[in-house]
Design a protein around this motif. Structure first.
Motif, PDB file in Angstrom:
ATOM      1  N   GLY A  46       0.789  -1.227   0.000  1.00 21.78           N
ATOM      2  CA  GLY A  46       0.000   0.000   0.000  1.00 21.78           C
ATOM      3  C   GLY A  46       0.818   1.272   0.000  1.00 21.78           C
ATOM      4  O   GLY A  46       0.248   2.368   0.002  1.00 21.78           O
ATOM      5  N   VAL A  47       2.132   1.155  -0.025  1.00 21.87           N
ATOM      6  CA  VAL A  47       3.013   2.323  -0.007  1.00 21.87           C
ATOM      7  C   VAL A  47       3.801   2.343  -1.317  1.00 21.87           C
ATOM      8  O   VAL A  47       4.540   1.393  -1.613  1.00 21.87           O
ATOM      9  CB  VAL A  47       3.982   2.272   1.191  1.00 21.87           C
ATOM     10  CG1 VAL A  47       4.959   3.446   1.144  1.00 21.87           C
ATOM     11  CG2 VAL A  47       3.189   2.284   2.498  1.00 21.87           C
ATOM     12  N   PRO A  48       3.674   3.402  -2.114  1.00 18.73           N
ATOM     13  CA  PRO A  48       4.417   3.451  -3.382  1.00 18.73           C
ATOM     14  C   PRO A  48       5.909   3.251  -3.172  1.00 18.73           C
ATOM     15  O   PRO A  48       6.480   3.718  -2.188  1.00 18.73           O
ATOM     16  CB  PRO A  48       4.109   4.862  -3.902  1.00 18.73           C
ATOM     17  CG  PRO A  48       2.783   5.203  -3.298  1.00 18.73           C
ATOM     18  CD  PRO A  48       2.811   4.587  -1.921  1.00 18.73           C
ATOM     19  N   MET A  49       6.531   2.527  -4.109  1.00 20.35           N
ATOM     20  CA  MET A  49       7.975   2.291  -4.036  1.00 20.35           C
ATOM     21  C   MET A  49       8.584   2.559  -5.411  1.00 20.35           C
ATOM     22  O   MET A  49       7.933   2.378  -6.440  1.00 20.35           O
ATOM     23  CB  MET A  49       8.283   0.867  -3.572  1.00 20.35           C
ATOM     24  CG  MET A  49       7.906  -0.222  -4.546  1.00 20.35           C
ATOM     25  SD  MET A  49       8.087  -1.911  -3.859  1.00 20.35           S
ATOM     26  CE  MET A  49       9.828  -1.990  -3.505  1.00 20.35           C
ATOM     27  N   MET A  50       9.853   2.990  -5.403  1.00 19.74           N
ATOM     28  CA  MET A  50      10.516   3.370  -6.656  1.00 19.74           C
ATOM     29  C   MET A  50      11.728   2.515  -6.999  1.00 19.74           C
ATOM     30  O   MET A  50      12.134   2.469  -8.163  1.00 19.74           O
ATOM     31  CB  MET A  50      10.980   4.825  -6.583  1.00 19.74           C
ATOM     32  CG  MET A  50       9.909   5.857  -6.776  1.00 19.74           C
ATOM     33  SD  MET A  50      10.633   7.509  -6.746  1.00 19.74           S
ATOM     34  CE  MET A  50      11.731   7.450  -8.174  1.00 19.74           C
ATOM     35  N   ASN A  51      12.362   1.910  -6.008  1.00 17.51           N
ATOM     36  CA  ASN A  51      13.647   1.245  -6.241  1.00 17.51           C
ATOM     37  C   ASN A  51      14.631   2.195  -6.912  1.00 17.51           C
ATOM     38  O   ASN A  51      15.454   1.775  -7.731  1.00 17.51           O
ATOM     39  CB  ASN A  51      13.468  -0.026  -7.074  1.00 17.51           C
ATOM     40  CG  ASN A  51      14.669  -0.957  -6.997  1.00 17.51           C
ATOM     41  OD1 ASN A  51      15.507  -0.835  -6.113  1.00 17.51           O
ATOM     42  ND2 ASN A  51      14.756  -1.886  -7.935  1.00 17.51           N
ATOM     43  N   GLY A  52      14.523   3.467  -6.577  1.00 13.81           N
ATOM     44  CA  GLY A  52      15.439   4.469  -7.092  1.00 13.81           C
ATOM     45  C   GLY A  52      15.229   4.856  -8.532  1.00 13.81           C
ATOM     46  O   GLY A  52      15.948   5.708  -9.061  1.00 13.81           O
TER      47      GLY A  52
END
Length: 505
Positions: A102-108
């Motif tokens: 539920g939390v956006p993630m980018m992996n940079g």
């Protein structure tokens, strides 16, 4: 809904595969594929069978630049776990390649901007079950492809000790927040040194556990045989505590061998009297080594004799080519897993994130958005795969056993190996005016001592042993497989002599 391919799509794929089909053959194969693809329609109607998150949370928010210490926070969150447990009430930060449902993630990476996972990684579940409160997802380098701290798509991470210097990578944000005194506990990942290098640069304690001890389920990894998850903390005791919480089999990660977690903190009280400590000769001979760093590590180690340990020099000549043995997995292996395999690859049993695989597949139309460090790794990996067909990847995997045996032989003569984590002080971050080449070259060359132990899987820990010119120096302790308790004993002895570093205010 799964769409059937049309003749144009079949023809294009056939051409890419070199089949040389004529139009009649294309029509034949287009008709023939319809029946077996019915299985995909049936599969599409079934659930993804993903573990459901058990602790409430909101998506959090992206901080403004002025509210983002060291540029290290990808997103502030507030996810509270159990009211009781070994980490009850403790705040912790999580590298942004580790899934938090539920939390956006980018992996940079700009390619992952806006992606939100549906699952909690196993380590996240365990931290919350143990009472931790997750307060931030931390910035990491673009696809974790850097030993520096300047490749995240949203901007660089600064060294908390001296602005303008690298925080190390790729777990740059976690190490900066811990080393900068914002939090005491954090989670990073390590494929070639990405826990230990930033820990060294930022004055923190960073552990890369034995391969497979900590499950990687729910992590956007790089290559299955070099991926590790480990804690970055202010103190040795906290590091041991966090590892005790996150270690052990989860029944999902096929790389695990069933080794259970231990109460690692109890080992700290055993002291180091009688231990044999080996200064690895080759670890002090890396290209670009700073004599001051070498001296700091040797001086700190010599002081351990006052606590009852013996210190000797020991040689493992293969260590000097350990990075070369590791590299094909970081180049060809990562290309196959992350890009051809859409982030997870194909074959190993375990927890797959189908939505992440679908998002990762979009790199093919957005590759220009990647940092130059990623492009360089991809170009090298793809060239080697196309030209040599995996020969050198296979050779490197075989030689990793030989390298591991060489370390094991040395660890029959001594209990642990010690060397600098980083052969030199944290360098300055490249500036835009330094040019693109500087931005690439400064991101590499920091893993000569760390990456060999990703190739072999030995546990390896970085601990501060002082400062030079106002920047931290990291000392690395490596031990036998599943010897984490032994590493914590030595690290605690070092900490008793040096003390946890405190960033000047």
């Amino acid at each position: 809904m799964v769409k059937l391919p049309n003749c144009h799509q079949v023809a294009a794929i056939a051409d890419d595969l070199g089949f040389g089909l004529d139009p009649d053959e294309v029509r034949m194969f287009t008709d023939l594929v319809k029946d077996p693809m019915g299985a995909y329609a049936a599969l599409d109607a079934l659930p993804d069978n993903l573990p459901l998150p058990r602790w409430p949370r909101t998506p959090g928010y992206v901080p403004d630049a002025q509210d983002n210490p060291f540029g290290a926070v990808q997103r502030f969150v507030d996810v509270a776990g159990a009211e009781t447990g070994p980490l009850a009430g403790r705040e912790i930060v999580i590298k942004d390649c580790v899934a938090l449902a539920g939390v956006p993630m980018m992996n940079g990476s700009a390619i992952f901007e806006g992606y939100t996972p549906e699952v909690d990684a196993t380590v996240v579940e365990r931290l919350l079950d143990a009472g931790a409160r997750i307060v931030a997802k931390t910035a990491n380098e673009d696809y974790c492809f850097s030993g520096g701290s300047h490749t995240n798509a949203r901007g660089p991470v600064d060294n908390p000790w001296q602005s303008g210097y690298t925080a190390g990578g790729s777990s740059s944000g976690t190490a900066a927040l811990v080393g900068g005194g914002v939090v005491d506990l954090g989670i990073g990942t390590d494929q070639g040194g990405s826990v230990r290098v930033p820990a060294a640069c930022c004055g923190a304690v960073g552990m890369k556990p034995t391969f497979g001890l900590v499950p990687c389920s729910g992590n956007l990894g790089m290559e299955p045989s070099i991926d590790h998850i480990g804690p970055i903390t202010k103190t040795v005791a906290d590091n041991a505590l966090v590892l005790s919480v996150i270690a052990g089999p989860d029944g999902l990660d096929a790389r695990q061998q069933g080794a259970p977690a231990q109460e690692y903190a109890t080992a700290i009280d055993e002291g180091i009297a009688g231990l044999r400590i080996g200064l690895l000769t080759e670890g002090f001979a890396a290209e670009g080594s700073d004599a001051r760093v070498n001296d700091a590590v040797k001086t700190t180690t010599a002081a351990l004799e006052d606590l009852g340990a013996s210190v000797v020099d020991i040689s493992v000549p293969l260590h000097l080519v350990g990075g070369a043995i590791w590299l094909p997995r970081a180049a060809e292996g990562c290309m196959a897993t992350m890009f051809h395999g859409n982030g997870f690859g194909f074959g190993p049993k375990g927890l797959y994130l189908p939505s992440a695989m679908q998002r990762q597949a979009q790199w093919r139309g957005q590759a220009h958005l990647m940092h130059d460090t990623v492009k360089l790794g991809m170009l090298m990996g793809e060239y080697m795969l196309r030209t040599y067909g995996g020969r050198y990847y296979g050779k490197a995997q075989n030689l990793s056993r030989h390298l591991g045996a060489a370390y094991d032989a040395a660890l029959q003569e001594v209990d642990v190996l010690i060397m600098p984590t980083l052969p030199f002080l944290p360098p300055r971050r490249p500036r835009p005016e330094d040019g693109r080449e500087a931005g690439i070259t400064s991101a590499f060359g920091m893993t000569s001592n760390t990456s060999p132990f990703n190739a072999t899987g030995h546990p390896s820990l970085s601990i501060p042993c002082g400062t030079i010119d106002g920047l931290p120096v990291g000392l690395m302790v490596t031990g036998p497989m599943l010897g984490e308790g032994l590493l914590y004993r030595v690290a605690a002895a070092i900490e008793s002599q040096v003390g946890p570093l405190s960033k000047p205010t």
